[in-house]
Design a protein around this motif. Structure first.
Motif, PDB file in Angstrom:
ATOM      1  N   UNK A 217      30.694 -27.688  68.595  1.00 55.87           N
ATOM      2  CA  UNK A 217      29.954 -26.764  69.466  1.00 55.87           C
ATOM      3  C   UNK A 217      29.943 -25.327  68.948  1.00 55.87           C
ATOM      4  N   UNK A 218      31.070 -24.854  68.433  1.00 56.61           N
ATOM      5  CA  UNK A 218      31.135 -23.475  67.942  1.00 56.61           C
ATOM      6  C   UNK A 218      30.371 -23.299  66.638  1.00 56.61           C
ATOM      7  N   UNK A 219      30.295 -24.358  65.830  1.00 58.10           N
ATOM      8  CA  UNK A 219      29.607 -24.267  64.551  1.00 58.10           C
ATOM      9  C   UNK A 219      28.119 -24.548  64.656  1.00 58.10           C
ATOM     10  N   UNK A 220      27.689 -25.204  65.740  1.00 54.46           N
ATOM     11  CA  UNK A 220      26.298 -25.662  65.811  1.00 54.46           C
ATOM     12  C   UNK A 220      25.463 -24.986  66.892  1.00 54.46           C
ATOM     13  N   UNK A 221      26.049 -24.639  68.026  1.00 52.97           N
ATOM     14  CA  UNK A 221      25.246 -24.210  69.180  1.00 52.97           C
ATOM     15  C   UNK A 221      24.360 -23.011  68.879  1.00 52.97           C
ATOM     16  N   UNK A 222      24.891 -22.009  68.165  1.00 49.51           N
ATOM     17  CA  UNK A 222      24.082 -20.818  67.892  1.00 49.51           C
ATOM     18  C   UNK A 222      22.964 -21.113  66.899  1.00 49.51           C
ATOM     19  N   UNK A 223      23.083 -22.182  66.136  1.00 48.59           N
ATOM     20  CA  UNK A 223      22.027 -22.583  65.215  1.00 48.59           C
ATOM     21  C   UNK A 223      20.968 -23.432  65.923  1.00 48.59           C
ATOM     22  N   UNK A 224      21.372 -24.189  66.929  1.00 53.46           N
ATOM     23  CA  UNK A 224      20.463 -25.083  67.628  1.00 53.46           C
ATOM     24  C   UNK A 224      19.533 -24.341  68.575  1.00 53.46           C
ATOM     25  N   UNK A 225      19.995 -23.222  69.080  1.00 50.58           N
ATOM     26  CA  UNK A 225      19.187 -22.470  70.042  1.00 50.58           C
ATOM     27  C   UNK A 225      18.097 -21.685  69.335  1.00 50.58           C
ATOM     28  N   UNK A 226      17.128 -21.259  70.092  1.00 54.82           N
ATOM     29  CA  UNK A 226      16.005 -20.491  69.540  1.00 54.82           C
ATOM     30  C   UNK A 226      15.975 -19.137  70.224  1.00 54.82           C
ATOM     31  N   UNK A 227      16.224 -18.093  69.439  1.00 58.19           N
ATOM     32  CA  UNK A 227      16.106 -16.727  69.970  1.00 58.19           C
ATOM     33  C   UNK A 227      17.233 -16.370  70.904  1.00 58.19           C
ATOM     34  N   UNK A 228      16.963 -16.400  72.198  1.00 51.48           N
ATOM     35  CA  UNK A 228      17.869 -15.848  73.193  1.00 51.48           C
ATOM     36  C   UNK A 228      19.149 -16.656  73.315  1.00 51.48           C
TER      37      UNK A 228
END
Length: 305
Positions: free
Chosen positions: A273-284
């Motif tokens: 979750x810490x390694x992937x979530x910010x990459x999976x989201x778009x923009x905000x």
């Protein structure tokens, strides 16, 4: 357990004396640095983000610089500038704050996109190109950036290309009631943390973590997670091969901290979750978001071992 792994536990114990009741988050933060990645800390103001960054620099014995991002900041405030020397009648380059081993980029999303982009090269290549010359950054080099949720005034969202430069993103969250009482009593105000290692020792820890064995089924599990992100129509951004490499490195580091010389699917699930979530989201991106694309993927992909 090897001595180098004992040092990891000493570092976590030292950090826990300042950041109370956050053992899991501290382990993830240390895993990020041992994997050689940059760390993004996102939360509401006053949650201990800057305190954690300073404590990590002290415990790891690294030189550090802090810079406060503001809307009127320029790239030269980060990278440095050429200043005319009256005595030599020549321009001399004066290095900026990025020429350090650990850069604390405080409230990075309060800087303009132009200033944010000045970090792209140095975070990826560990070098600064300025006026036709390439200047190397000290080794090791980490960026620990903090940002406030984007629903707060005066923030500029980090573009996806810059978010991808961060190996992991963490939110510390509110402390438990008992721990907040300890904070009010200043029980987390430890004196200057002793340096438990130095730059050379940290490089050795990184090399040791990179040698942690990862079996083919665990590698395939990581790839399957990334493939799921590319085939699920509900997920805005797919995970790239750079992301899969970051996940593998972080899983190795997490296993190393736990005292093992092999990684398991549990290590992957812990850091994913810490390694992937910010990459999976778009923009905000907001620490107040409830939906989790990383949990969605983990629930749909079964480990092979």
């Amino acid at each position: 357990m090897p001595l180098s792994q004992d040092i990891c536990q000493d570092i976590l114990k030292s950090l826990n004396s300042v950041i109370l009741d956050k053992e899991k988050k501290l382990t993830l933060a240390l895993s990020c640095l041992l994997s050689g990645g940059h760390l993004l800390l996102e939360d509401l103001p006053g949650m201990g983000k800057t305190t954690l960054a300073r404590a990590m620099a002290a415990a790891l014995g690294l030189s550090s610089q802090r810079i406060q991002f503001t809307s009127d900041m320029l790239p030269g405030d980060l990278l440095g500038a050429s200043i005319f020397n009256e005595k030599t009648r020549e321009f001399e380059f004066h290095p900026g704050p990025v020429f350090t081993q650990m850069l604390l980029a405080d409230e990075i999303n309060r800087g303009s996109p132009r200033t944010q982009s000045a970090l792209l090269e140095v975070m990826a290549e560990h070098q600064v190109s300025y006026e036709g010359k390439t200047r190397n950054i000290p080794d090791p080099f980490f960026v620990i950036a903090t940002q406030n949720p984007l629903d707060q005034a005066g923030t500029f969202p980090l573009p996806e290309s810059q978010l991808d430069r961060f190996a992991m993103r963490l939110s510390l969250g509110f402390p438990a009631k008992a721990q907040e009482i300890r904070i009010l009593k200043n029980e987390n105000r430890a004196p200057d943390l002793p340096a438990l290692t130095d730059a050379t020792g940290l490089l050795e820890l990184q090399k040791a973590a990179s040698r942690v064995f990862v079996s083919d089924p665990v590698c395939e599990y990581i790839v399957n997670l990334c493939i799921k992100s590319r085939t699920d129509p509900e997920i805005p951004n797919p995970l790239s091969p750079r992301a899969s490499r970051a996940i593998l490195a972080a899983a190795r580091a997490r296993a190393f901290i736990a005292g093992r010389d092999y990684a398991t699917p549990d290590d992957v699930q812990e850091i994913f979750p810490s390694a992937a979530e910010h990459r999976l989201r778009k923009g905000n991106i907001s620490s107040l978001d409830t939906a989790s694309y990383s949990d969605r993927i983990l629930n749909q992909v079964t480990p092979l071992v």
